[in-house]
Design a protein around this motif. Structure first.
Motif, PDB file in Angstrom:
ATOM      1  N   TYR A   1     -43.261  26.762  -5.714  1.00 27.71           N
ATOM      2  CA  TYR A   1     -44.597  26.909  -6.322  1.00 27.71           C
ATOM      3  C   TYR A   1     -44.584  26.119  -7.622  1.00 27.71           C
ATOM      4  O   TYR A   1     -43.683  26.282  -8.458  1.00 27.71           O
ATOM      5  N   ALA A   2     -45.581  25.238  -7.807  1.00 30.50           N
ATOM      6  CA  ALA A   2     -45.668  24.412  -9.012  1.00 30.50           C
ATOM      7  C   ALA A   2     -47.081  24.502  -9.579  1.00 30.50           C
ATOM      8  O   ALA A   2     -48.065  24.549  -8.828  1.00 30.50           O
ATOM      9  N   ARG A   3     -47.155  24.515 -10.891  1.00 35.28           N
ATOM     10  CA  ARG A   3     -48.467  24.583 -11.551  1.00 35.28           C
ATOM     11  C   ARG A   3     -48.438  23.770 -12.833  1.00 35.28           C
ATOM     12  O   ARG A   3     -47.382  23.539 -13.437  1.00 35.28           O
ATOM     13  N   LYS A   4     -49.639  23.348 -13.266  1.00 33.28           N
ATOM     14  CA  LYS A   4     -49.809  22.743 -14.581  1.00 33.28           C
ATOM     15  C   LYS A   4     -51.258  22.976 -15.028  1.00 33.28           C
ATOM     16  O   LYS A   4     -52.133  23.282 -14.214  1.00 33.28           O
ATOM     17  N   GLY A   5     -51.461  22.844 -16.310  1.00 28.24           N
ATOM     18  CA  GLY A   5     -52.810  23.041 -16.853  1.00 28.24           C
ATOM     19  C   GLY A   5     -53.164  24.497 -17.057  1.00 28.24           C
ATOM     20  O   GLY A   5     -54.345  24.856 -16.981  1.00 28.24           O
ATOM     21  N   ILE A   6     -52.152  25.349 -17.316  1.00 26.45           N
ATOM     22  CA  ILE A   6     -52.442  26.766 -17.544  1.00 26.45           C
ATOM     23  C   ILE A   6     -53.328  26.950 -18.771  1.00 26.45           C
ATOM     24  O   ILE A   6     -54.057  27.932 -18.906  1.00 26.45           O
ATOM     25  N   VAL A   7     -53.299  25.946 -19.676  1.00 28.99           N
ATOM     26  CA  VAL A   7     -54.130  26.012 -20.877  1.00 28.99           C
ATOM     27  C   VAL A   7     -55.617  26.023 -20.510  1.00 28.99           C
ATOM     28  O   VAL A   7     -56.456  26.529 -21.252  1.00 28.99           O
ATOM     29  N   GLY A   8     -55.935  25.459 -19.324  1.00 27.50           N
ATOM     30  CA  GLY A   8     -57.318  25.482 -18.866  1.00 27.50           C
ATOM     31  C   GLY A   8     -57.817  26.882 -18.567  1.00 27.50           C
ATOM     32  O   GLY A   8     -59.024  27.144 -18.611  1.00 27.50           O
TER      33      GLY A   8
ATOM     34  N   VAL B   1     -63.517  24.885 -25.777  1.00 30.02           N
ATOM     35  CA  VAL B   1     -64.254  24.041 -24.824  1.00 30.02           C
ATOM     36  C   VAL B   1     -63.370  22.887 -24.348  1.00 30.02           C
ATOM     37  O   VAL B   1     -63.323  22.564 -23.151  1.00 30.02           O
ATOM     38  N   MET B   2     -62.662  22.259 -25.290  1.00 29.77           N
ATOM     39  CA  MET B   2     -61.776  21.157 -24.906  1.00 29.77           C
ATOM     40  C   MET B   2     -60.646  21.658 -23.998  1.00 29.77           C
ATOM     41  O   MET B   2     -60.267  20.986 -23.027  1.00 29.77           O
ATOM     42  N   MET B   3     -60.110  22.839 -24.305  1.00 35.15           N
ATOM     43  CA  MET B   3     -59.055  23.405 -23.461  1.00 35.15           C
ATOM     44  C   MET B   3     -59.580  23.720 -22.059  1.00 35.15           C
ATOM     45  O   MET B   3     -58.856  23.565 -21.067  1.00 35.15           O
ATOM     46  N   SER B   4     -60.838  24.154 -21.981  1.00 31.30           N
ATOM     47  CA  SER B   4     -61.407  24.534 -20.686  1.00 31.30           C
ATOM     48  C   SER B   4     -61.560  23.352 -19.745  1.00 31.30           C
ATOM     49  O   SER B   4     -61.655  23.542 -18.525  1.00 31.30           O
ATOM     50  N   TYR B   5     -61.589  22.127 -20.297  1.00 29.96           N
ATOM     51  CA  TYR B   5     -61.730  20.945 -19.452  1.00 29.96           C
ATOM     52  C   TYR B   5     -60.411  20.529 -18.805  1.00 29.96           C
ATOM     53  O   TYR B   5     -60.396  19.639 -17.958  1.00 29.96           O
TER      54      TYR B   5
END
Length: 461
Positions: free
Chosen positions: A166-173, A403-407
């Motif tokens: 299992y791999a993930r990235k962008g958890i900050v989103g 907002v920037m993180m949500s993108y």
């Protein structure tokens, strides 16, 4: 009584829990939050369009009952509903509190669970699990570990459990929406705190005079402690800079903060967009006027006569006064001026224009010598204290960050090895095309790696 029987207290608690869950479900509904936001925006617009904090005659003159504006908006409606001070009314503050409650409920019932789910490791153990993914494929691999370097090169955090990855990235989103909600709550809290504890005042002070803040236009119920009691302001000097063609370039006020004994505590020259701040109270330069004129009649002592505003609009204003030329006040002359450049028009007792005069000059009229010594200006100050402003600014900063993180796209990839077959698939919450290209690139790299391994084996044999 059997074990299955329930007591009245238990039934009552169950009923309360059910009611609470229903209320929480309604409050956390995104549709309610959107409706509240639209209503708040609508009343905020009305507070911008309808002048705030004006006097009763102002509203009676500008919003008469006949004809009513839009057929219903009269001065009575404005005052009864509180549209003359929208942002401090109980119903507007209640809307803010309700909206904040809805955001809080939504954050804890939706955003935090979504973040928790995104942080959990979710290994796929069966090939049919890949069928629900929009993007999935099968490749031939000797070991599932061959995929790990390709994922790490693209910024994925990889977790492995035997033959499953299992791999993930962008958890900050996923964190971004929580930051946005927190920022909006901080902004709402700052607005409510400012409305409850802040105040707004206006003063028109002649040059050389001192004052304490007293002309309060709006004040929150807990603002008393912020209104200055042990210090005031002295207007040392007020002046205007004019352009070569006679238009106003800028107006200035040299202000001193003084204690009750007249000792100077602070000093600053203010102008538009450059206020004086002291102990949480801000003094803005907003307007100006002509306060008085110092004159002498023949050999009389120099005395000061106030000017009256004949027009209320800024640069096109007109100020005038009447100067007695007889001791019994039976006759006098009129003095009119438009600005502080010094030229004044003199009208005789019949109302006819007699001539022009400037400070330091004398004029003989009806057998009397009139000398003008000084034209005294007055500064218009807006005085404001809003303890909620730091919270509002902090909230807006966090809002932009959230907002920037949500993108940032939150992307997930699963890999399962069964025999010589490897199943690979993934999904993302945004930037779908970019994710498809990334997944195809991983598959192409795997194919290239496979061909290179085959070629190496052939060359070795």
């Amino acid at each position: 009584m059997t074990a299955s029987d329930s007591s009245p207290d238990t039934d009552f608690l169950s009923l309360l829990q059910e009611i609470w869950h229903q209320i929480l479900k309604i409050i956390a509904d995104l549709r309610l939050a959107i409706i509240l936001l639209l209503v708040i925006a609508l009343f905020s617009i009305s507070g911008t369009v309808i002048e705030q904090g004006e006097s009763l005659p102002f509203y009676q003159q500008n919003y008469p009952e006949d004809p009513a504006l839009f057929g219903f908006l009269t001065w009575k409606v404005i005052l009864n509903v509180g549209l003359n001070h929208v942002y401090t009314t109980w119903w507007f503050l209640s809307l803010l509190i309700l909206f904040g409650t809805s955001l809080t409920a939504c954050t804890f019932t939706r955003q935090f669970p979504a973040l928790k789910a995104a942080r959990n490791w979710q290994f796929y153990q069966k090939p049919r699990q890949f069928e629900k993914l929009a993007l999935s494929s099968e490749v031939s691999l000797q070991s599932v570990s061959e995929v790990i370097p390709l994922l790490e090169q693209r910024g994925y955090k990889v977790f492995q459990d035997n033959n499953s990855i299992y791999a993930r990235k962008g958890i900050v989103g996923r964190i971004g929406p929580i930051i946005v909600h927190a920022a909006m709550l901080i902004i709402l809290g700052g607005a409510i705190w400012g409305a409850l504890t802040g105040f707004l005042a206006q003063e028109m002070i002649p040059s050389g005079a001192s004052f304490q803040v007293s002309n309060i236009i709006e004040a929150g119920p807990f603002s008393r402690s912020l209104i200055p009691k042990d210090w005031g302001i002295r207007v040392n000097r007020f002046w205007i800079d004019y352009t070569p063609n006679g238009d106003i370039d800028q107006f200035y006020s040299d202000l001193s903060v003084i204690n009750n004994q007249g000792q100077e505590l602070d000093r600053k020259t203010i102008f538009v967009n450059q206020p004086l701040r002291y102990q949480g109270v801000t003094f803005y330069q907003t307007s100006w006027g002509i306060a008085a004129v110092k004159v002498q009649i023949n050999n009389s002592p120099v005395f000061q006569i106030p000017f009256a505003s004949l027009k209320s609009q800024g640069e096109n204003g007109l100020w005038g006064t009447w100067i007695p030329i007889k001791t019994d006040l039976s006759e006098g002359v009129s003095l009119l001026t438009r600005d502080l450049q010094g030229t004044m028009m003199v009208y005789d007792k019949k109302g006819d224009l007699f001539g022009a005069i400037r400070p330091g000059m004398s004029i003989n009229i009806d057998g009397v010598t009139l000398k003008i010594y000084e034209l005294i200006g007055s500064t218009g100050l807006q005085i404001k204290a809003d303890p909620g402003i730091p919270f509002v600014y902090t909230g807006f900063g966090l809002l932009m960050l959230g907002v920037m993180m949500s993108y940032v796209s939150h992307s997930q990839i699963w890999v399962l090895q069964q025999g010589d077959r490897c199943y690979l698939g993934g999904k993302t919450n945004r930037a779908q095309v970019t994710f498809e290209r990334e997944l195809l690139a991983i598959l192409e790299d795997l194919e290239i790696t496979k061909h290179q391994e085959v070629k190496s084996i052939i060359e070795a044999t």
